[in-house]
Design a protein around this motif. Structure first.
Motif, PDB file in Angstrom:
ATOM      1  N   VAL A 159       9.774   1.449 -14.238  1.00 25.24           N
ATOM      2  CA  VAL A 159      10.466   1.802 -12.981  1.00 25.24           C
ATOM      3  C   VAL A 159      10.072   3.210 -12.560  1.00 25.24           C
ATOM      4  N   ARG A 160      10.041   4.106 -13.515  1.00 24.55           N
ATOM      5  CA  ARG A 160       9.688   5.496 -13.209  1.00 24.55           C
ATOM      6  C   ARG A 160       8.272   5.567 -12.608  1.00 24.55           C
ATOM      7  N   GLN A 161       7.324   4.853 -13.219  1.00 25.83           N
ATOM      8  CA  GLN A 161       5.944   4.848 -12.703  1.00 25.83           C
ATOM      9  C   GLN A 161       5.894   4.247 -11.296  1.00 25.83           C
ATOM     10  N   MET A 162       6.614   3.154 -11.087  1.00 24.57           N
ATOM     11  CA  MET A 162       6.584   2.486  -9.770  1.00 24.57           C
ATOM     12  C   MET A 162       7.222   3.363  -8.696  1.00 24.57           C
ATOM     13  N   MET A 163       8.279   4.088  -9.052  1.00 18.31           N
ATOM     14  CA  MET A 163       8.921   4.963  -8.068  1.00 18.31           C
ATOM     15  C   MET A 163       8.015   6.133  -7.701  1.00 18.31           C
ATOM     16  N   ILE A 164       7.342   6.702  -8.682  1.00 23.07           N
ATOM     17  CA  ILE A 164       6.429   7.811  -8.397  1.00 23.07           C
ATOM     18  C   ILE A 164       5.302   7.325  -7.489  1.00 23.07           C
ATOM     19  N   SER A 165       4.809   6.128  -7.776  1.00 28.07           N
ATOM     20  CA  SER A 165       3.756   5.555  -6.933  1.00 28.07           C
ATOM     21  C   SER A 165       4.275   5.270  -5.521  1.00 28.07           C
ATOM     22  N   ALA A 166       5.490   4.711  -5.421  1.00 27.06           N
ATOM     23  CA  ALA A 166       6.058   4.395  -4.100  1.00 27.06           C
ATOM     24  C   ALA A 166       6.349   5.658  -3.310  1.00 27.06           C
ATOM     25  N   GLY A 167       6.727   6.731  -4.001  1.00 26.43           N
ATOM     26  CA  GLY A 167       6.975   7.992  -3.305  1.00 26.43           C
ATOM     27  C   GLY A 167       5.732   8.487  -2.611  1.00 26.43           C
ATOM     28  N   ASP A 168       4.611   8.445  -3.302  1.00 27.75           N
ATOM     29  CA  ASP A 168       3.344   8.892  -2.694  1.00 27.75           C
ATOM     30  C   ASP A 168       2.862   7.908  -1.647  1.00 27.75           C
ATOM     31  N   ARG A 169       2.856   6.631  -2.004  1.00 25.30           N
ATOM     32  CA  ARG A 169       2.242   5.601  -1.161  1.00 25.30           C
ATOM     33  C   ARG A 169       3.114   5.224   0.036  1.00 25.30           C
ATOM     34  N   THR A 170       4.383   4.997  -0.204  1.00 22.84           N
ATOM     35  CA  THR A 170       5.262   4.470   0.840  1.00 22.84           C
ATOM     36  C   THR A 170       5.967   5.565   1.621  1.00 22.84           C
ATOM     37  N   LEU A 171       6.494   6.559   0.920  1.00 21.78           N
ATOM     38  CA  LEU A 171       7.291   7.583   1.599  1.00 21.78           C
ATOM     39  C   LEU A 171       6.456   8.781   2.029  1.00 21.78           C
TER      40      LEU A 171
END
Length: 190
Positions: A159-171
């Motif tokens: 979850v931590r890895q996916m959130m860090i990725s989503a922060g850069d990619r999505t947000l």
């Protein structure tokens, strides 16, 4: 005042053949004819009119007493509308509503097997003097419920890895850190 009634609105006449609505209209106007003054069916319709009129007049005369919570609910809605929305700075001229960003990160958790997001809070981390990267990094705190038996260490790391990725990619904002609190377990029904 007589009201025109279409065929669909017409009701069964009284036993004497008169329309009860006509009797009510005549009673309201004070122009009851000889038949309406002596016919038991018309007199009953007239009495119903008077009882209903008295009831409506009593209800109209009662002071309105709103439930005590009405004022609180109205003021809450007004304050919520006036409160400035918390924004995440995405760049010099770009902002994102914090609730929207939090919902996007909760969705990341909900897509994982064995976890369900409960609450998510994002704080933008700025240096006290305002210097640093633009946009400033954010810190994420998320609470989750996990399915009984899931490997918590493994799934929270993912979850931590996916959130860090989503922060850069999505947000479009870097995520400086993610705190995950597993606050509940659920068991799949068999």
């Amino acid at each position: 005042m007589a009201v025109e009634r279409s065929g669909a609105e017409r009701v069964e006449p009284l036993a004497c053949g008169r329309d009860a609505a006509d009797v009510w209209d005549h009673a309201e106007a004070g122009v009851l004819d000889e038949h309406e003054l002596t016919c038991p069916h018309c007199m009953r319709a007239h009495a119903d009119h008077d009882r209903l009129g008295g009831l409506v007049a009593r209800m109209a005369a009662e002071p309105l007493r709103p439930p005590p919570s009405v004022l609180e609910q109205v003021m809450g809605a007004v304050v919520a509308d006036l409160r400035p929305h918390e924004l995440l700075a995405l760049g010099p001229d770009a902002w994102l509503g914090r609730p929207t960003a939090e919902a996007a990160l909760r969705h990341v958790v909900d897509t994982m097997d064995g976890l369900r997001a409960r609450r998510c809070r994002i704080e933008q981390v700025r240096a006290p003097d305002g210097s640093g990267e633009d946009p400033a990094a954010v810190w994420v705190r998320v609470t989750v419920a996990a399915r009984f038996g899931v490997d918590l260490a493994s799934v929270t790391a993912r979850v931590r890895q996916m959130m860090i990725s989503a922060g850069d990619r999505t947000l479009g904002v870097p995520i400086a850190g993610v705190d995950i609190l597993v606050e509940d377990l659920w068991e799949e029904p068999e």
